[in-house]
Write a protein that holds these residues in place. Sequence first.
Motif, PDB file in Angstrom:
ATOM      1  N   THR A 253       0.744  -1.115  -0.061  1.00 11.95           N
ATOM      2  CA  THR A 253      -0.196  -0.161   0.030  1.00 11.95           C
ATOM      3  C   THR A 253       0.700   1.220  -0.027  1.00 11.95           C
ATOM      4  OG1 THR A 253      -1.283  -0.878   1.398  1.00 11.95           O
ATOM      5  CG2 THR A 253      -1.949   1.195   0.642  1.00 11.95           C
ATOM      6  N   GLU A 254       0.777   1.891  -1.181  1.00 13.83           N
ATOM      7  CA  GLU A 254       1.648   3.316  -0.799  1.00 13.83           C
ATOM      8  C   GLU A 254       0.694   4.666  -1.439  1.00 13.83           C
ATOM      9  OE1 GLU A 254       4.184   2.739  -4.514  1.00 13.83           O
ATOM     10  OE2 GLU A 254       5.482   1.228  -3.214  1.00 13.83           O
ATOM     11  N   PRO A 255       0.473   4.956  -0.320  1.00 22.13           N
ATOM     12  CA  PRO A 255       2.062   5.689   0.597  1.00 22.13           C
ATOM     13  C   PRO A 255       1.353   4.537   1.690  1.00 22.13           C
ATOM     14  CG  PRO A 255       0.812   7.525  -0.038  1.00 22.13           C
ATOM     15  CD  PRO A 255       0.074   7.071  -0.319  1.00 22.13           C
ATOM     16  N   LEU A 256       2.804   4.056   2.163  1.00 25.05           N
ATOM     17  CA  LEU A 256       2.703   3.467   2.796  1.00 25.05           C
ATOM     18  C   LEU A 256       2.030   4.193   4.423  1.00 25.05           C
ATOM     19  CD1 LEU A 256       3.928   0.755   4.357  1.00 25.05           C
ATOM     20  CD2 LEU A 256       5.187   1.867   5.555  1.00 25.05           C
ATOM     21  N   PRO A 257       1.104   3.363   4.855  1.00 29.99           N
ATOM     22  CA  PRO A 257      -0.019   3.780   6.567  1.00 29.99           C
ATOM     23  C   PRO A 257       1.075   4.080   7.230  1.00 29.99           C
ATOM     24  CG  PRO A 257      -1.239   1.958   5.185  1.00 29.99           C
ATOM     25  CD  PRO A 257       0.348   1.788   4.916  1.00 29.99           C
ATOM     26  N   GLN A 258       0.557   5.357   8.197  1.00 28.67           N
ATOM     27  CA  GLN A 258       0.381   5.915   9.224  1.00 28.67           C
ATOM     28  C   GLN A 258       0.889   4.626  10.231  1.00 28.67           C
ATOM     29  OE1 GLN A 258       0.196   9.515  10.659  1.00 28.67           O
ATOM     30  NE2 GLN A 258       0.770  10.776   8.435  1.00 28.67           N
ATOM     31  N   GLU A 259      -0.278   3.754  10.748  1.00 24.68           N
ATOM     32  CA  GLU A 259      -0.278   2.994  11.773  1.00 24.68           C
ATOM     33  C   GLU A 259       0.471   1.632  11.511  1.00 24.68           C
ATOM     34  OE1 GLU A 259      -3.174   1.919   9.148  1.00 24.68           O
ATOM     35  OE2 GLU A 259      -2.556   3.825   9.875  1.00 24.68           O
ATOM     36  N   HIS A 260       1.273   1.831  10.021  1.00 30.42           N
ATOM     37  CA  HIS A 260       2.227   0.710   9.865  1.00 30.42           C
ATOM     38  C   HIS A 260       3.694  -0.099  10.665  1.00 30.42           C
ATOM     39  CE1 HIS A 260       4.124  -2.481   7.174  1.00 30.42           C
ATOM     40  NE2 HIS A 260       3.458  -2.400   6.603  1.00 30.42           N
ATOM     41  N   PRO A 261       3.588  -0.978  10.517  1.00 27.83           N
ATOM     42  CA  PRO A 261       5.150  -0.936  11.951  1.00 27.83           C
ATOM     43  C   PRO A 261       6.174  -0.960  11.665  1.00 27.83           C
ATOM     44  CG  PRO A 261       3.520  -3.216  10.678  1.00 27.83           C
ATOM     45  CD  PRO A 261       3.083  -2.340  11.501  1.00 27.83           C
ATOM     46  N   PHE A 262       6.786  -0.673   9.693  1.00 28.66           N
ATOM     47  CA  PHE A 262       7.374  -0.517   8.850  1.00 28.66           C
ATOM     48  C   PHE A 262       8.125   0.809   9.591  1.00 28.66           C
ATOM     49  CE2 PHE A 262       6.894  -3.949   5.290  1.00 28.66           C
ATOM     50  CZ  PHE A 262       6.945  -5.169   6.126  1.00 28.66           C
ATOM     51  N   TRP A 263       7.326   1.761   9.971  1.00 31.86           N
ATOM     52  CA  TRP A 263       7.449   3.128  10.113  1.00 31.86           C
ATOM     53  C   TRP A 263       8.954   2.958  11.476  1.00 31.86           C
ATOM     54  CZ3 TRP A 263       7.754   6.459   7.096  1.00 31.86           C
ATOM     55  CH2 TRP A 263       6.332   6.498   6.144  1.00 31.86           C
ATOM     56  N   SER A 264       8.234   2.117  13.021  1.00 39.73           N
ATOM     57  CA  SER A 264       8.537   2.437  13.273  1.00 39.73           C
ATOM     58  C   SER A 264      10.030   1.382  14.009  1.00 39.73           C
ATOM     59  CB  SER A 264       8.194   2.435  15.440  1.00 39.73           C
ATOM     60  OG  SER A 264       7.420   1.346  14.681  1.00 39.73           O
ATOM     61  N   HIS A 265      10.055   0.514  13.722  1.00 36.50           N
ATOM     62  CA  HIS A 265      11.047  -0.703  12.949  1.00 36.50           C
ATOM     63  C   HIS A 265      12.365  -0.090  13.044  1.00 36.50           C
ATOM     64  CE1 HIS A 265      13.006  -4.606  13.813  1.00 36.50           C
ATOM     65  NE2 HIS A 265      11.732  -5.180  13.464  1.00 36.50           N
ATOM     66  N   PRO A 266      13.256  -0.611  14.568  1.00 40.23           N
ATOM     67  CA  PRO A 266      14.881  -0.014  13.976  1.00 40.23           C
ATOM     68  C   PRO A 266      15.638  -0.729  12.891  1.00 40.23           C
ATOM     69  CG  PRO A 266      14.118  -1.255  16.043  1.00 40.23           C
ATOM     70  CD  PRO A 266      13.364  -1.879  15.670  1.00 40.23           C
ATOM     71  N   ALA A 267      14.937  -1.746  12.371  1.00 38.68           N
ATOM     72  CA  ALA A 267      16.182  -2.757  11.810  1.00 38.68           C
ATOM     73  C   ALA A 267      15.364  -2.268  10.206  1.00 38.68           C
ATOM     74  CB  ALA A 267      15.732  -4.106  11.974  1.00 38.68           C
ATOM     75  N   ILE A 268      14.604  -1.161  10.353  1.00 41.36           N
ATOM     76  CA  ILE A 268      14.356  -1.373   8.405  1.00 41.36           C
ATOM     77  C   ILE A 268      14.519   0.073   8.107  1.00 41.36           C
ATOM     78  CG2 ILE A 268      11.582  -1.542   7.158  1.00 41.36           C
ATOM     79  CD1 ILE A 268      10.724  -3.301   9.374  1.00 41.36           C
ATOM     80  N   THR A 269      14.889   0.503   6.852  1.00 47.36           N
ATOM     81  CA  THR A 269      15.432   1.366   6.578  1.00 47.36           C
ATOM     82  C   THR A 269      13.972   1.772   5.250  1.00 47.36           C
ATOM     83  OG1 THR A 269      17.269   1.834   6.802  1.00 47.36           O
ATOM     84  CG2 THR A 269      16.211   3.238   4.979  1.00 47.36           C
ATOM     85  N   ILE A 270      13.196   3.039   5.337  1.00 43.31           N
ATOM     86  CA  ILE A 270      12.086   2.990   4.333  1.00 43.31           C
ATOM     87  C   ILE A 270      12.376   4.150   3.922  1.00 43.31           C
ATOM     88  CG2 ILE A 270       9.791   4.270   4.329  1.00 43.31           C
ATOM     89  CD1 ILE A 270       9.040   2.504   6.597  1.00 43.31           C
ATOM     90  N   THR A 271      11.926   4.224   2.410  1.00 45.08           N
ATOM     91  CA  THR A 271      12.125   5.609   1.146  1.00 45.08           C
ATOM     92  C   THR A 271      10.334   5.304   0.237  1.00 45.08           C
ATOM     93  OG1 THR A 271      13.309   3.839  -0.039  1.00 45.08           O
ATOM     94  CG2 THR A 271      15.047   5.844   1.087  1.00 45.08           C
ATOM     95  N   PRO A 272      10.067   6.198  -0.117  1.00 49.23           N
ATOM     96  CA  PRO A 272       8.821   6.184  -0.933  1.00 49.23           C
ATOM     97  C   PRO A 272       8.711   6.045  -1.895  1.00 49.23           C
ATOM     98  CG  PRO A 272       9.682   8.395  -0.284  1.00 49.23           C
ATOM     99  CD  PRO A 272      11.151   7.982   0.267  1.00 49.23           C
ATOM    100  N   HIS A 273       9.851   4.744  -2.367  1.00 44.86           N
ATOM    101  CA  HIS A 273       9.238   4.098  -4.218  1.00 44.86           C
ATOM    102  C   HIS A 273      10.027   5.231  -4.852  1.00 44.86           C
ATOM    103  CE1 HIS A 273       7.148   2.037  -6.992  1.00 44.86           C
ATOM    104  NE2 HIS A 273       7.767   2.180  -7.605  1.00 44.86           N
ATOM    105  N   THR A 274      11.657   6.530  -4.473  1.00 41.95           N
ATOM    106  CA  THR A 274      11.895   7.041  -4.628  1.00 41.95           C
ATOM    107  C   THR A 274      13.754   6.501  -5.227  1.00 41.95           C
ATOM    108  OG1 THR A 274      12.534   9.172  -5.118  1.00 41.95           O
ATOM    109  CG2 THR A 274      13.376   7.678  -2.600  1.00 41.95           C
ATOM    110  N   ALA A 275      13.776   4.945  -5.518  1.00 45.39           N
ATOM    111  CA  ALA A 275      14.591   4.047  -5.121  1.00 45.39           C
ATOM    112  C   ALA A 275      15.782   4.783  -7.215  1.00 45.39           C
ATOM    113  CB  ALA A 275      14.942   2.710  -5.569  1.00 45.39           C
TER     114      ALA A 275
END
Length: 310
Positions: A253-275
Amino acid sequence: MRILLAMNGDAGLSRWIEAFRKALPEAEVSTWQADGPALGADVAIVWHPPAELFVRETGLRAVFNLGAGVDGLLKIPTLPSTLPVIRLEDAGMTVQMAEYALHALWEASRSFASYRQAQGEHEWRMLPVTRRHEWPVGVLGMGKVGARVAQAVAEFEYPVAGWSRGGHGLPGIEDFAGAQALDAFLARTRVLINALPLTPDTRDILNRDTFAKLLPGAYVVNVGRGEHLVEEDLLAALASGHVAGATLDVFRTEPLPQEHPFWSHPAITITPHTAARTLRTESVKQIADKIRQLAKGESVSGVVDRPRGY
């Protein structure tokens, strides 16, 4: 030649129109209007177009997708089965993907997150030196993007392998081909970079079984599609410690929902479909050249194989 431009949203639309009119002065370039009449277009240039376009414009000879991935376009039920779909080939995107993948690899292998943490704690902390042989990289998908990523990684002397359906034969890159070779590919891989197209065969390929077959302390980089990743399986693999971290650019789901656990996971780096962003100048030139080839009755490259999905 009548060209119809249809893009989801109006961001930058006027600049795209101007660029195509300048590149193809001999053509009539128009934009899609939801309540407008049929324009008798010969070619459509699209990004997430409405299904009604293919109902209204029945004389299309080809449709160009403003991106390398065509899975969204192929899902449109009104897309004629015989209409050639032509994807962008590179157009400045593969080098961006290589940059992104290298950044993620170095982030993991060179412990840069730990150094930033040490800086925040005002601690002069020396970490063990990186030994590249301990960080074998595996690239899933060896099309133009995957091949460029693998070659970039090899330039920095990390062991690198590529997996694809039919093999690639690139010098300096270990070759794994076909479903029967996937397990062996995963077993020698610590940093897994996914650059696959999305097809029925590749959907959900980044799953619990795949992660379990990677080397311990694995790192996952997804620049393919969000539907490649089973999100709860990644979270479970991180919780177990078998996967140490992930860099994710694409999501279900894009944009990634604000409540998604990926946002706050310390081992995950997120970028907004910009590779890799679509570059206007390079894309317009490539499409304009191919439109001229089609007008002359010549064949063009980049035509999507519908059964394969890319």
